[in-house]
Motif scaffolding. Structure first.
Motif, mmCIF file in Angstrom:
data_model
loop_
_atom_site.group_PDB
_atom_site.id
_atom_site.type_symbol
_atom_site.label_atom_id
_atom_site.label_comp_id
_atom_site.label_asym_id
_atom_site.label_seq_id
_atom_site.Cartn_x
_atom_site.Cartn_y
_atom_site.Cartn_z
ATOM 1 N N TYR A 32 0.868 -1.178 0.000
ATOM 2 C CA TYR A 32 0.000 0.000 0.000
ATOM 3 C C TYR A 32 0.900 1.222 0.000
ATOM 4 N N LEU A 34 1.222 5.612 -0.377
ATOM 5 C CA LEU A 34 0.505 6.857 -0.123
ATOM 6 C C LEU A 34 1.393 8.055 -0.450
ATOM 7 N N TYR A 36 1.721 12.074 0.906
ATOM 8 C CA TYR A 36 1.329 13.083 1.870
ATOM 9 C C TYR A 36 1.875 14.420 1.399
ATOM 10 N N PRO A 44 2.122 16.830 8.001
ATOM 11 C CA PRO A 44 1.732 16.243 6.720
ATOM 12 C C PRO A 44 0.240 15.894 6.703
ATOM 13 N N PHE A 46 -2.721 13.626 4.386
ATOM 14 C CA PHE A 46 -2.903 12.582 3.383
ATOM 15 C C PHE A 46 -3.437 13.181 2.072
ATOM 16 N N SER A 49 -3.738 7.632 -2.311
ATOM 17 C CA SER A 49 -3.091 6.342 -2.051
ATOM 18 C C SER A 49 -3.374 5.374 -3.186
ATOM 19 N N PHE A 89 5.615 13.881 0.481
ATOM 20 C CA PHE A 89 6.243 12.675 1.010
ATOM 21 C C PHE A 89 5.574 11.448 0.392
ATOM 22 N N SER A 93 3.413 1.020 3.039
ATOM 23 C CA SER A 93 2.956 0.239 4.181
ATOM 24 C C SER A 93 2.915 -1.241 3.806
ATOM 25 N N TYR A 96 -1.086 -2.678 5.702
ATOM 26 C CA TYR A 96 -1.858 -1.588 6.294
ATOM 27 C C TYR A 96 -1.433 -1.315 7.733
ATOM 28 N N THR A 98 2.206 0.117 9.829
ATOM 29 C CA THR A 98 2.889 1.399 9.965
ATOM 30 C C THR A 98 3.388 1.905 8.621
ATOM 31 N N LEU A 99 3.711 3.163 8.580
ATOM 32 C CA LEU A 99 4.160 3.820 7.365
ATOM 33 C C LEU A 99 5.671 4.017 7.374
ATOM 34 N N PHE A 101 8.310 6.348 5.350
ATOM 35 C CA PHE A 101 8.308 7.540 4.520
ATOM 36 C C PHE A 101 9.638 7.734 3.800
ATOM 37 N N GLY A 102 9.574 8.455 2.689
ATOM 38 C CA GLY A 102 10.773 8.934 2.029
ATOM 39 C C GLY A 102 11.183 10.271 2.635
ATOM 40 N N PHE B 33 1.133 7.885 17.131
ATOM 41 C CA PHE B 33 2.455 7.697 16.544
ATOM 42 C C PHE B 33 3.327 8.913 16.839
ATOM 43 N N TYR B 35 6.778 10.665 15.276
ATOM 44 C CA TYR B 35 7.707 10.687 14.156
ATOM 45 C C TYR B 35 8.744 11.785 14.376
ATOM 46 N N LEU B 43 11.221 11.565 7.205
ATOM 47 C CA LEU B 43 10.228 11.364 8.260
ATOM 48 C C LEU B 43 10.314 9.908 8.711
ATOM 49 N N LEU B 45 9.452 6.902 11.751
ATOM 50 C CA LEU B 45 8.616 6.507 12.877
ATOM 51 C C LEU B 45 9.498 6.146 14.069
ATOM 52 N N VAL B 100 -3.883 3.508 7.975
ATOM 53 C CA VAL B 100 -2.765 4.330 7.512
ATOM 54 C C VAL B 100 -3.223 5.451 6.593
ATOM 55 N N ASP B 101 -4.424 5.318 6.010
ATOM 56 C CA ASP B 101 -4.936 6.387 5.151
ATOM 57 C C ASP B 101 -5.224 7.651 5.927
ATOM 58 N N GLN B 103 -3.999 8.886 9.058
ATOM 59 C CA GLN B 103 -3.183 9.325 10.172
ATOM 60 C C GLN B 103 -3.201 10.845 10.153
ATOM 61 N N PHE B 105 -1.820 14.235 11.470
ATOM 62 C CA PHE B 105 -0.604 14.733 12.087
ATOM 63 C C PHE B 105 -0.855 16.052 12.817
#
Lengths: 111, 114
Positions: A32, A34, A36, A44, A46, A49, A89, A93, A96, A98-99, A101-102, B33, B35, B43, B45, B100-101, B103, B105
């Motif tokens: 999955y 996404l 952001y 960030p 959303f 996705s 970003f 996942s 589904y 934890t995420l 990120f880049g 969470f 981060y 970013l 976790l 996760v869609d 979250q 922040f």
């Protein structure tokens, strides 16, 4: 080692043109993905996705493309607007949960 | 709803001092969470909680970092002692059911350790 890579720290585009932001991943278990968007001094939010069972997802001016064989995804913004200027970003996942990120790509859309 | 609330928004401290960052998640959210955002690592976790219980703290960089969630509406991230390399923006996020869609922040705390 970064599992999600955004190799372009920044991108400049003119208003009305297409913005293409790229993202590569190394973990084949990611299913999955996404995008952001982050404005300065804000967290960030959303944006869009895509599941690994699809290769394209569209939401208005935003489209995400997924190429699983290349472990690559991209975000297309058409047409780009000055209000799109932000840090984008890419995140991934597994199941589904934890995420990951880049590092982000800063997009600047000039009028 | 006010969204995820973080305090302070900015923190400047000297090396060796204790730093405590605070987070109030969105009411009804059962996942929280923490981060950290840096230029070098993006970013990442640090730790997350479910129903106030820490589930995965494998992202916590060192023993100098600790996090608690004494109740459903409050969490802290503590650094003791702080070091200059801890300078970063720390975000708290919350969601329902590990979705996760969605979250959400907080605005982040910018920490500078001199």
């Amino acid at each position: 080692d970064q599992q999600v890579k955004q190799n372009s720290p920044s991108l400049s585009v003119q208003e009305g043109r297409i913005s293409i932001l790229n993202c590569d991943y190394t973990n084949s278990m990611f299913d999955y993905f996404l995008w952001y968007k982050k404005y300065p001094a804000e967290g960030p939010t959303f944006l869009i996705s895509i599941s690994s069972i699809k290769d394209k997802n569209e939401d208005g001016r935003f489209t995400v493309f997924l190429n699983k064989s290349a472990k690559h995804l991209s975000l297309h913004i058409v047409p780009s607007q000055p209000g799109d200027s932000a840090v984008y970003f890419c995140a991934a996942s597994e199941g589904y949960s934890t995420l990951t990120f880049g590092k982000g790509t800063m997009l600047l859309v000039s009028p | 709803d006010a969204g995820v609330i973080q305090s302070p928004r900015h923190e400047v401290t000297e090396m060796g001092q204790e730093v405590t960052l605070r987070c109030k998640p969105i009411s009804g959210h059962d996942y929280l969470f923490w981060y950290r955002q840096t230029m070098m690592r993006g970013l990442e976790l640090l730790i997350y909680f479910n129903n106030n219980v820490p589930i995965d703290d494998s992202g916590m960089p060192e023993d100098r970092f600790s996090a608690k969630m004494p109740n459903a509406s409050f969490s802290t991230l503590k650094i003791q002692p702080s070091e200059p390399r801890d300078s970063a923006v720390y975000f708290c996020a919350s969601t329902v059911g590990s979705n996760v869609d969605t979250q959400y922040f907080g605005p982040g705390t910018r920490l500078t350790v001199l």
